[in-house]
Design an enzyme around this catalytic site. Structure first.
Site, PDB file in Angstrom:
ATOM      1  N   GLU A  32     -15.753  45.767  13.866  1.00 54.75           N
ATOM      2  CA  GLU A  32     -16.287  44.867  12.837  1.00 54.75           C
ATOM      3  C   GLU A  32     -15.872  43.437  13.124  1.00 54.75           C
ATOM      4  O   GLU A  32     -14.699  43.180  13.432  1.00 54.75           O
ATOM      5  CB  GLU A  32     -15.742  45.315  11.471  1.00 54.75           C
ATOM      6  CG  GLU A  32     -16.727  45.181  10.349  1.00 54.75           C
ATOM      7  CD  GLU A  32     -17.911  46.126  10.523  1.00 54.75           C
ATOM      8  OE1 GLU A  32     -18.962  45.651  11.015  1.00 54.75           O
ATOM      9  OE2 GLU A  32     -17.790  47.311  10.183  1.00 54.75           O
ATOM     10  N   THR A  34     -16.584  41.700  15.583  1.00 49.11           N
ATOM     11  CA  THR A  34     -16.336  41.450  16.997  1.00 49.11           C
ATOM     12  C   THR A  34     -17.607  40.928  17.673  1.00 49.11           C
ATOM     13  O   THR A  34     -17.543  40.410  18.779  1.00 49.11           O
ATOM     14  CB  THR A  34     -15.923  42.763  17.709  1.00 49.11           C
ATOM     15  OG1 THR A  34     -16.827  43.788  17.309  1.00 49.11           O
ATOM     16  CG2 THR A  34     -14.510  43.170  17.338  1.00 49.11           C
ATOM     17  N   ASP A  35     -18.770  41.069  16.995  1.00 49.03           N
ATOM     18  CA  ASP A  35     -20.022  40.819  17.737  1.00 49.03           C
ATOM     19  C   ASP A  35     -20.288  39.354  18.027  1.00 49.03           C
ATOM     20  O   ASP A  35     -20.956  39.045  19.008  1.00 49.03           O
ATOM     21  CB  ASP A  35     -21.235  41.530  17.099  1.00 49.03           C
ATOM     22  CG  ASP A  35     -21.643  40.998  15.741  1.00 49.03           C
ATOM     23  OD1 ASP A  35     -20.864  40.241  15.121  1.00 49.03           O
ATOM     24  OD2 ASP A  35     -22.753  41.344  15.297  1.00 49.03           O
ATOM     25  N   SER A  66     -44.214  44.109  -1.031  1.00 58.35           N
ATOM     26  CA  SER A  66     -43.187  45.148  -0.979  1.00 58.35           C
ATOM     27  C   SER A  66     -43.163  45.892  -2.296  1.00 58.35           C
ATOM     28  O   SER A  66     -42.983  45.271  -3.354  1.00 58.35           O
ATOM     29  CB  SER A  66     -41.808  44.535  -0.725  1.00 58.35           C
ATOM     30  OG  SER A  66     -40.819  45.503  -1.014  1.00 58.35           O
ATOM     31  N   GLY A 123     -28.794  44.952   0.176  1.00 59.35           N
ATOM     32  CA  GLY A 123     -27.567  44.161   0.030  1.00 59.35           C
ATOM     33  C   GLY A 123     -26.319  45.010  -0.021  1.00 59.35           C
ATOM     34  O   GLY A 123     -25.314  44.633  -0.614  1.00 59.35           O
ATOM     35  N   GLY A 125     -24.840  46.301   2.784  1.00 64.01           N
ATOM     36  CA  GLY A 125     -24.124  46.290   4.060  1.00 64.01           C
ATOM     37  C   GLY A 125     -24.622  47.340   5.034  1.00 64.01           C
ATOM     38  O   GLY A 125     -23.939  47.679   5.994  1.00 64.01           O
ATOM     39  N   LEU A 126     -25.829  47.875   4.789  1.00 65.11           N
ATOM     40  CA  LEU A 126     -26.397  48.851   5.735  1.00 65.11           C
ATOM     41  C   LEU A 126     -27.566  48.233   6.516  1.00 65.11           C
ATOM     42  O   LEU A 126     -28.409  48.942   7.058  1.00 65.11           O
ATOM     43  CB  LEU A 126     -26.838  50.119   4.995  1.00 65.11           C
ATOM     44  CG  LEU A 126     -25.719  50.849   4.237  1.00 65.11           C
ATOM     45  CD1 LEU A 126     -26.262  52.073   3.511  1.00 65.11           C
ATOM     46  CD2 LEU A 126     -24.586  51.257   5.179  1.00 65.11           C
ATOM     47  N   SER A 129     -31.671  43.911   5.825  1.00 66.86           N
ATOM     48  CA  SER A 129     -32.367  42.720   6.335  1.00 66.86           C
ATOM     49  C   SER A 129     -32.672  42.854   7.828  1.00 66.86           C
ATOM     50  O   SER A 129     -33.782  42.551   8.263  1.00 66.86           O
ATOM     51  CB  SER A 129     -31.602  41.437   6.028  1.00 66.86           C
ATOM     52  OG  SER A 129     -30.298  41.502   6.521  1.00 66.86           O
ATOM     53  N   ASP A 173     -26.447  44.292  14.211  1.00 66.33           N
ATOM     54  CA  ASP A 173     -27.327  45.013  13.286  1.00 66.33           C
ATOM     55  C   ASP A 173     -28.722  45.179  13.871  1.00 66.33           C
ATOM     56  O   ASP A 173     -29.316  46.265  13.839  1.00 66.33           O
ATOM     57  CB  ASP A 173     -27.430  44.268  11.954  1.00 66.33           C
ATOM     58  CG  ASP A 173     -26.072  44.047  11.324  1.00 66.33           C
ATOM     59  OD1 ASP A 173     -25.099  44.650  11.797  1.00 66.33           O
ATOM     60  OD2 ASP A 173     -25.997  43.262  10.365  1.00 66.33           O
TER      61      ASP A 173
HETATM   62  C1  GLA Z   1     -22.914  41.658   9.520  1.00 66.50           C
HETATM   63  C2  GLA Z   1     -23.560  40.888  10.663  1.00 66.50           C
HETATM   64  C3  GLA Z   1     -23.183  41.483  12.013  1.00 66.50           C
HETATM   65  C4  GLA Z   1     -21.670  41.672  12.146  1.00 66.50           C
HETATM   66  C5  GLA Z   1     -21.099  42.342  10.903  1.00 66.50           C
HETATM   67  C6  GLA Z   1     -19.596  42.381  10.914  1.00 66.50           C
HETATM   68  O1  GLA Z   1     -23.421  42.953   9.450  1.00 66.50           O
HETATM   69  O2  GLA Z   1     -24.957  40.867  10.517  1.00 66.50           O
HETATM   70  O3  GLA Z   1     -23.696  40.675  13.042  1.00 66.50           O
HETATM   71  O4  GLA Z   1     -21.046  40.455  12.395  1.00 66.50           O
HETATM   72  O5  GLA Z   1     -21.505  41.702   9.706  1.00 66.50           O
HETATM   73  O6  GLA Z   1     -19.146  43.197  11.949  1.00 66.50           O
END
Ligand code: GLA
Length: 390
Positions: A32, A34-35, A66, A123, A125-126, A129, A173
């Protein structure tokens, strides 16, 4: 489901759709934040995501609808005026992808009608978007007969989020949505974009659960961009003493040797998280490959602690949920995605899953007054054309 959406498309736009597309959301198992630091991530695509039904038009108008946002109604964009417009709500995500395609020199010769529907919690965190962005990129590829690779489509989707929406996210993502494979997680080196699919085989003995705090991410965008800026500041300080291109070029030992040059304490802790998380991710993938799920779980726990103490993106609700999971005997549990609310991912013994869930639900409710939702993780395929309706 798709049949119902086809009917809805007809009602909205007067005639049938010609193509149906799907792009999944993702859950990140470990790796997490790290990207955007040149490190490794280990997400998998879900079998939940965004569907898009499309039919080409002859003018330059794109009409979007939608069913999840029926209150917003049909939104119309002209292809020669794709500029962010808050009043156009959710439709900025697909519009952003079209705008970036244009900037990349892809001629969008005509408009289209599109109906979106998704089964990811928004919204949470999955990557709802990213899934609509990647879905749009893949549909544009077909509708306009573009010749872009999946990597390019994924990068275009990310650029839409960065430039049009204004969130400086990394590539995880969108990459997971584009490159998912059923039953596999993706070990991606975000520095080189080299990746491999790793089987996630839990032999029925273990189960992966997603638990939603049902606390919407608050100020996620501004906090996210702030964390990114803090990492950039740490990198700039480190570059005065060592020739690195990204924080995750450093091992934990190298980082500790140089960390003192990062004067700002927050920036130093953010960087410490990124470097240690990158190492944990590689260790976790090795453990999974050796079928050592107990070690994998411990690394998930350590990831959460680092995100809580060093990166500071967990917050009350995610901490309450993950604490409850630890108390209830999770093999491993951590927040997933950007944090600040949203979801946690938990590895549990299948035989205990039902009792575990009941205990976590109860503890979380009494701690926060909110009900958590649980989903069993089913790892699905990446973005694709589902159906061409003849
Ligand atoms: C969101 C961002 C990703 C990544 C994560 C954290 O999902 O879209 O690019 O940075 O947070 O790991």
């Amino acid at each position: 489901m798709v049949e119902q959406l086809k009917d809805e498309f007809k009602q909205q736009f007067g005639a049938g759709a010609s193509h149906v597309f799907f792009a999944p959301g993702r859950v990140n198992l470990i790796g997490e934040y790290t990207d955007f630091n040149g490190g490794h991530v280990f997400p998998c695509a879900l079998d939940l995501g965004t569907y898009a039904l499309v039919r080409a038009r002859t003018d330059n108008v794109v009409r979007m609808y939608s069913s999840q946002f029926a209150r917003v109604g049909q939104v119309t964009w002209a292809l020669d005026a794709l500029v962010f417009d808050a009043a156009k709500d959710w439709s900025n995500y697909p519009a952003g992808v079209l705008a970036v395609l244009q900037q990349a020199g892809c001629g969008l010769a005509h408009g289209f009608d599109v109906l979106f529907w998704g089964n990811l919690p928004n919204g949470a965190g999955l990557s709802s978007s990213a899934s609509i962005e990647v879905c749009t990129a893949v549909l544009a590829q077909h509708v306009y007969g573009l010749d872009l690779s999946m990597v390019q489509l994924v990068q275009i989707a990310q650029r839409a989020e960065n430039q049009f929406i204004g969130v400086n996210c990394g590539i995880m993502d969108q990459f997971a949505s584009g490159f998912g494979r059923a039953g596999h997680a993706i070990l991606l080196d975000t520095n080189t974009l080299k990746f491999e699919h790793a089987p996630v085989d839990l032999w029925d003995e273990f189960t992966l659960l997603i638990a939603n705090t049902n606390k919407r991410r608050e100020l996620a965008e501004s906090n996210y961009n702030l964390r990114r800026a803090e990492c950039d500041a740490a990198l700039a300080a480190l570059q005065t003493v060592t020739a690195i291109g990204a924080l995750c070029d450093l091992s934990v030992a190298e980082f500790e040797r140089h960390a003192h040059v990062i004067v700002d304490e927050n920036a130093r802790r953010r960087a410490r998280h990124a470097v240690s998380e990158n190492q944990r991710t590689l260790q976790a993938v090795a453990a999974l490959n050796q079928r050592d799920l107990l070690t994998f779980g411990q690394l998930m726990n350590a990831s959460h602690v680092s995100l809580r103490d060093d990166f500071e993106v967990t917050g009350l609700h995610l901490d309450a949920l993950v604490n409850a999971a630890w108390q209830a005997g999770a093999v491993g549990a951590r927040m997933t995605g950007a944090g600040f609310g949203g979801c946690a991912v938990m590895l549990v013994r299948s035989a205990q899953a039902a009792a575990f869930q009941a205990q976590v639900e109860q503890a979380y409710l009494s701690e926060t007054g909110l009900n958590a939702d649980f989903y069993a993780v089913r790892i699905g395929e990446g973005a694709r054309l589902l159906e061409a309706v003849l």
